[in-house]
Write an enzyme that holds these catalytic residues in place. Structure first.
Site, PDB file in Angstrom:
ATOM      1  N   GLU A  87       0.823  -1.208   0.000  1.00 32.56           N
ATOM      2  CA  GLU A  87       0.000   0.000   0.000  1.00 32.56           C
ATOM      3  C   GLU A  87       0.853   1.253   0.000  1.00 32.56           C
ATOM      4  OE1 GLU A  87      -2.011  -0.875   3.697  1.00 32.56           O
ATOM      5  OE2 GLU A  87      -0.459   0.125   4.852  1.00 32.56           O
ATOM      6  N   CYS A 328      -0.272   2.173   9.182  1.00 32.19           N
ATOM      7  CA  CYS A 328       0.501   1.098   8.578  1.00 32.19           C
ATOM      8  C   CYS A 328      -0.259  -0.231   8.474  1.00 32.19           C
ATOM      9  CB  CYS A 328       1.757   0.912   9.429  1.00 32.19           C
ATOM     10  SG  CYS A 328       2.991  -0.109   8.680  1.00 32.19           S
TER      11      CYS A 328
HETATM   12  N1  SAH Z   1       9.064   0.484  10.224  1.00 35.15           N
HETATM   13  C1  SAH Z   1       9.131   1.905  10.091  1.00 35.15           C
HETATM   14  C2  SAH Z   1       8.139   2.486   9.092  1.00 35.15           C
HETATM   15  C3  SAH Z   1       6.751   1.911   9.059  1.00 35.15           C
HETATM   16  S1  SAH Z   1       5.688   2.270  10.430  1.00 35.15           S
HETATM   17  C4  SAH Z   1       9.005   2.570  11.435  1.00 35.15           C
HETATM   18  O1  SAH Z   1       8.791   1.886  12.438  1.00 35.15           O
HETATM   19  O2  SAH Z   1       9.162   3.781  11.517  1.00 35.15           O
HETATM   20  C5  SAH Z   1       5.379   3.985  10.254  1.00 35.15           C
HETATM   21  C6  SAH Z   1       4.878   4.683  11.520  1.00 35.15           C
HETATM   22  O3  SAH Z   1       3.533   4.286  11.774  1.00 35.15           O
HETATM   23  C7  SAH Z   1       5.668   4.349  12.772  1.00 35.15           C
HETATM   24  O4  SAH Z   1       6.007   5.539  13.455  1.00 35.15           O
HETATM   25  C8  SAH Z   1       4.684   3.544  13.623  1.00 35.15           C
HETATM   26  O5  SAH Z   1       4.973   3.734  14.975  1.00 35.15           O
HETATM   27  C9  SAH Z   1       3.353   4.102  13.161  1.00 35.15           C
HETATM   28  N2  SAH Z   1       2.184   3.243  13.350  1.00 35.15           N
HETATM   29  C10 SAH Z   1       2.059   1.926  13.117  1.00 35.15           C
HETATM   30  N3  SAH Z   1       0.814   1.504  13.417  1.00 35.15           N
HETATM   31  C11 SAH Z   1       0.131   2.585  13.843  1.00 35.15           C
HETATM   32  C12 SAH Z   1      -1.202   2.791  14.298  1.00 35.15           C
HETATM   33  N4  SAH Z   1      -2.078   1.795  14.378  1.00 35.15           N
HETATM   34  N5  SAH Z   1      -1.564   4.052  14.647  1.00 35.15           N
HETATM   35  C13 SAH Z   1      -0.685   5.092  14.562  1.00 35.15           C
HETATM   36  N6  SAH Z   1       0.579   4.943  14.136  1.00 35.15           N
HETATM   37  C14 SAH Z   1       0.985   3.711  13.792  1.00 35.15           C
END
Ligand code: SAH
Length: 338
Positions: A87, A328
């Site tokens: 995505e 994500c």
């Molecule tokens: N692996 C990388 C990039 C992908 S996640 C990383 O960890 O930065 C991208 C961002 O989305 C991260 O900051 C993560 O903490 C956040 N994230 C993941 N799931 C989420 C959710 N359900 N609500 C809000 N932020 C979320």
């Protein structure tokens, strides 16, 4: 058929075996201008165009679903050649600034407890071409894109070689020509990746998903902390800052009754001291079946006022893309094939 996206001019040259090397550079340049077919490369001989069409392809990624929300954001579920889904999200704020959030992997193996993608596990890393295709598809749908955040599905530094290759093509004036400062890599804290970025001559920006500055708490939600403890992460970030003389950002997902208390703020203050950093606060996007809750407005305001008092610099991210399963993995996860 092999796609020519994501290859260097030299790699294209050795694949097509064209006698004149400049032909491969022409092809390399042309495929990033938005063409749909090799027939559109009118400055190469007809026979070569035909040969390319017979042997190679361009786009391998298809848009499966496009969801618009009322804020002008658009989330795309993309189908890869092998039937897997990933995505990307196009974020527009009504100005010339149009940002695309790009995935680096299909699924993820970092196991963050609050994240939907983690439930899928890692299916596979994306190729440099698949990373670039997301950008090209985004431009086709939304017009010129000004910024990229590698903040979609997956951990960018778990796919470092393909990521760096895609970035060098994105940055190359003969290909896409997007300035390095317009690109941000977001990591859960993979230290060798941060070090590699510090050593890179390109001034790509860095974002680190902190989410808790208390070691044990962070271990509970982000298992990567066992591998790269917070103290080591801080050292790596200090070095990054020295090498690059640059700011970076922390992402901090706000989870009700978990990482928003006074002790959490104390830990955050301690961790950010000595670093020049902006904390990007993101209210947790609800993921069904997870033992977490998103804070309400009052709780967020209280948390922010406490940061204000301590002089911790932060921004509060509006729930961009929330209406389109923005966080994500929330869209790709819904796909049956994954
Ligand atoms: N692996 C990388 C990039 C992908 S996640 C990383 O960890 O930065 C991208 C961002 O989305 C991260 O900051 C993560 O903490 C956040 N994230 C993941 N799931 C989420 C959710 N359900 N609500 C809000 N932020 C979320």
């Amino acid at each position: 058929m092999k796609s020519l996206f994501g290859l260097t001019p030299d790699e294209i040259h050795s694949l097509i075996g064209a006698k004149e090397r400049f032909r491969s550079r022409q092809i390399y340049h042309a495929i990033y201008t938005g063409i749909e077919s090799f027939d559109d490369i009118t400055d190469i001989p007809l026979a070569l165009r035909q040969e390319l069409s017979e042997k190679f392809s361009l786009f391998t990624v298809k848009v499966d679903t496009a969801l618009d929300d009322e804020d002008g954001n658009c989330k795309l579920r993309l189908e890869l050649e092998d039937g897997l889904y990933t995505e990307c999200v196009i974020l527009s704020d009504g100005t010339d600034r149009k940002t695309i959030c790009i995935s680096s992997q299909c699924g993820c193996r970092m196991g963050c407890r609050f994240c939907r993608t983690a439930d899928m596990g890692l299916k596979r890393s994306l190729t440099a071409g698949e990373i670039l295709e997301q950008f090209l598809i985004g431009q086709k749908m939304a017009g010129k894109l000004s910024n990229i955040v590698f903040m979609g599905m997956g951990e960018p530094f778990d796919n470092q070689d393909n990521l760096f290759k895609a970035i060098s093509i994105l940055n190359d004036k003969n290909a896409i020509g997007l300035g390095a400062r317009r690109m941000t890599i977001s990591t859960c804290g993979v230290i060798p990746g941060i070090q590699a970025l510090a050593e890179s001559p390109l001034e790509i920006k860095l974002a680190v998903s902190l989410n808790s500055a208390a070691e044990e708490k962070r271990q509970q939600i982000m298992p990567i902390t066992y591998r790269y403890p917070l103290a080591q992460l801080k050292e790596a970030l200090k070095e990054f800052q020295q090498d690059k003389n640059k700011r970076f950002t922390f992402e901090y997902v706000l989870i009700k009754d978990f990482n928003m208390g006074d002790e959490d703020i104390k830990a955050l203050r301690h961790f950010t001291s000595g670093l020049s950093v902006l904390v990007n606060l993101i209210p947790w996007n609800t993921v069904e079946g997870k033992p977490f809750q998103t804070p309400d407005r009052k709780e967020i305001a209280l948390f922010c006022s406490k940061l204000d008092k301590l002089g911790i610099h932060y921004t509060l991210r509006k729930r961009k893309g929330f209406g389109v399963s923005g966080a994500c993995g929330q869209l790709a996860y819904k796909a049956k094939k994954n």
